[in-house]
Design a protein around this motif. Structure first.
Motif, mmCIF file in Angstrom:
data_model
loop_
_atom_site.group_PDB
_atom_site.id
_atom_site.type_symbol
_atom_site.label_atom_id
_atom_site.label_comp_id
_atom_site.label_asym_id
_atom_site.label_seq_id
_atom_site.Cartn_x
_atom_site.Cartn_y
_atom_site.Cartn_z
ATOM 1 N N GLY A 254 0.934 -1.211 -0.056
ATOM 2 C CA GLY A 254 -0.022 -0.084 0.099
ATOM 3 C C GLY A 254 0.758 1.285 0.081
ATOM 4 N N VAL A 255 0.181 2.275 -0.289
ATOM 5 C CA VAL A 255 0.827 3.658 -0.250
ATOM 6 C C VAL A 255 0.070 4.403 0.932
ATOM 7 C CG1 VAL A 255 0.915 5.786 -1.643
ATOM 8 C CG2 VAL A 255 1.160 3.536 -2.600
ATOM 9 N N VAL A 256 1.062 5.029 1.553
ATOM 10 C CA VAL A 256 0.270 6.191 2.518
ATOM 11 C C VAL A 256 0.843 7.662 1.923
ATOM 12 C CG1 VAL A 256 0.678 7.075 4.949
ATOM 13 C CG2 VAL A 256 0.627 4.632 4.642
ATOM 14 N N GLU A 257 -0.233 8.534 1.936
ATOM 15 C CA GLU A 257 0.122 9.842 1.679
ATOM 16 C C GLU A 257 0.296 10.627 2.744
ATOM 17 O OE1 GLU A 257 -1.709 12.486 -1.840
ATOM 18 O OE2 GLU A 257 -3.118 12.667 0.184
ATOM 19 N N ASN A 258 1.309 11.280 2.941
ATOM 20 C CA ASN A 258 1.678 12.229 4.228
ATOM 21 C C ASN A 258 1.734 13.719 3.741
ATOM 22 O OD1 ASN A 258 2.184 12.690 7.055
ATOM 23 N ND2 ASN A 258 4.370 12.599 6.596
ATOM 24 N N MET A 259 1.468 14.445 4.708
ATOM 25 C CA MET A 259 1.427 15.824 4.597
ATOM 26 C C MET A 259 0.453 16.400 3.562
ATOM 27 S SD MET A 259 5.378 16.695 4.788
ATOM 28 C CE MET A 259 6.536 16.106 5.915
#
Ligand SMILES: Nc1ncnc2c1ncn2[C@@H]1O[C@H](COP(=O)(O)OP(=O)(O)O)[C@@H](O)[C@H]1O
Ligand SMILES: [Mg+2]
Length: 406
Positions: free
Chosen positions: A306-311
């Motif tokens: 999976g991908v985690v988008e941050n900020m």
């Protein structure tokens, strides 16, 4: 049974001859956990003796693993409390001694569970789920997300280990409060060849920052320049996996250095079952490099989970959104990695973690936001990542299945 001779080395009374009080104290000691090894002291052969003296007094002898064990105060206090819960306040005398080399060797042998020294417990066939967190570039919040994710998974009752393999910019000890006032990372206790990882917020943590010397007297360990080359990185990572006693873990998280370099390749060799989470910011340019790091992970045989988008966008006090780093990067990376999966499973966007003052402050203070302010939107987003990862079936990627296809 009262021991008239007062022999200090009387063994733990065998259950058959132990007085009821001695038996009860022994049972109470089963609840005393060694804070570093995280097992009951009774299972670690640390209880040397329990002897009932006159007037209901109980003497408890405890063998520490090493001289100057940093946990000795805590163990002594917990032992006294456990013994007094049975014998009554003020009725327990605790004496500390240290294991002999033979006793220590027997202990490390037992902790290894019969495995030979210096073997990697996370190789093929391991039941531990290994999740490596990667990003294309630094500064996207990979370590902050990893530290919080580890704590969130531990809070869900899982046994969690965290390896800070970011040799160029280790920050995990600081993020989890494992530093002293000078910013020096906690030093792990060693029992012979075995390294005991410090525990923070329920997570067993090991970091390169725990082994480097400060640049100058009083200097911060984190300011030490560490020039690492491939083979040394490989050796360090390998040593972390073989010599650090993690015990039985449900999940091992690995904070990788940013980019696509040597560590990713080492990881593919050392942790063939590793699953990969890619962290990116919402910015399109960041998404490009994040995608590349995912592609390299895939080339070394790991599955991207999976991908985690941050900020992501900050909700301002007036309710409007401030998209400091743009938007859409996380979804874009997930989409592209899914497209590149070659008909394999699609790669989901696990969560979008907003910019958050509480998250940043938690990192600075060494108290992760998932603990300090669990209702903060960033904490909730990371909790969502933890929930999804724990609900996913275990990966079979990298495992040799005994199926031949003609
Ligand atoms: N969602 C966020 N909101 C605000 N600050 C953040 C966020 N994520 C990370 N930061 C801050 O950004 C900086 C870089 O984060 P870090 O986790 O060290 O990045 P990386 O490991 O990718 O280099 C740190 O100061 C951290 O506190
Ligand atoms: Mg980092």
């Amino acid at each position: 049974m009262p021991d008239e001779t007062g022999t200090p080395d009387a063994p733990v009374s065998p259950a058959s001859t132990a007085s009821p009080l001695e038996q009860a104290v022994l049972r109470a000691l089963e609840s005393v956990i060694d804070p570093e090894i995280r097992k009951p002291i009774t299972e670690l052969d640390m209880v040397d003796r329990v002897v009932e003296r006159e007037n209901g007094l109980v003497e408890v002898g405890i063998r520490l693993t090493i001289v100057g064990c940093p946990a000795s105060d805590r163990i002594e206090r917990d032992v006294r409390q456990a013994a007094e819960s049975v014998a009554g306040a003020g009725n327990a005398a605790v004496e500390l001694s240290v294991m002999t080399p033979e006793q220590r060797a027997a202990l490390t042998e037992r902790l290894r569970g019969g495995r030979a020294a210096r073997t990697n417990p996370f190789g093929p066939g391991s039941l531990t789920r290994v999740i490596a967190v990667t990003s294309g570039k630094g500064g996207v919040g990979k370590s902050t997300v990893t530290a919080n994710l580890a704590v969130a998974l531990a809070a869900r009752g899982l046994a969690v280990g965290l390896v800070d393999a970011d040799v160029h910019g280790f920050s995990i000890p600081g993020l989890l409060g494992l530093v002293d006032d000078d910013g020096l990372a906690a030093r792990p206790t060693r029992v012979d060849e075995m390294i005991l990882p410090p525990v923070a917020h329920g997570v067993k943590v090991i970091s390169i920052g725990m082994f480097v010397e400060p640049a100058a007297p009083g200097g911060r360990a984190s300011s030490t320049a560490v020039a690492w080359r491939g083979p040394m990185l490989h050796r360090t990572l390998s040593q972390f996996l073989t010599d650090v006693y993690f015990g039985d873990l449900d999940v091992l998280l690995v904070d990788l250095p940013p980019g696509t370099g040597d560590v990713a390749i080492s990881l593919g060799q050392l942790l063939p079952n590793a699953e990969v989470v890619v962290v990116t910011t919402p910015q399109a340019a960041a998404a490009d490099v994040a995608e590349r790091s995912g592609v390299v992970a895939r080339q070394t045989g790991q599955r991207i989970v999976g991908v985690v988008e941050n900020m992501a966008a900050l909700v301002q006090p007036d309710g409007t959104l401030l998209e400091l780093f743009g938007s859409g990067g996380g979804a874009l990376v997930a989409e592209r990695l899914s497209a590149g999966a070659g008909g394999g499973e699609p790669v989901p966007l696990l969560a979008s973690v907003p910019l958050s003052m509480a998250l940043r402050q938690g990192g600075d203070m060494g108290v992760p936001v998932v603990v300090a302010s669990p209702d903060d939107p960033a904490a909730r987003a990371i909790e969502q990542v933890a929930a999804q990862l724990s609900a996913m079936p275990r990966s079979l990627a990298g495992r040799r299945l005994d199926v031949s296809v003609r």
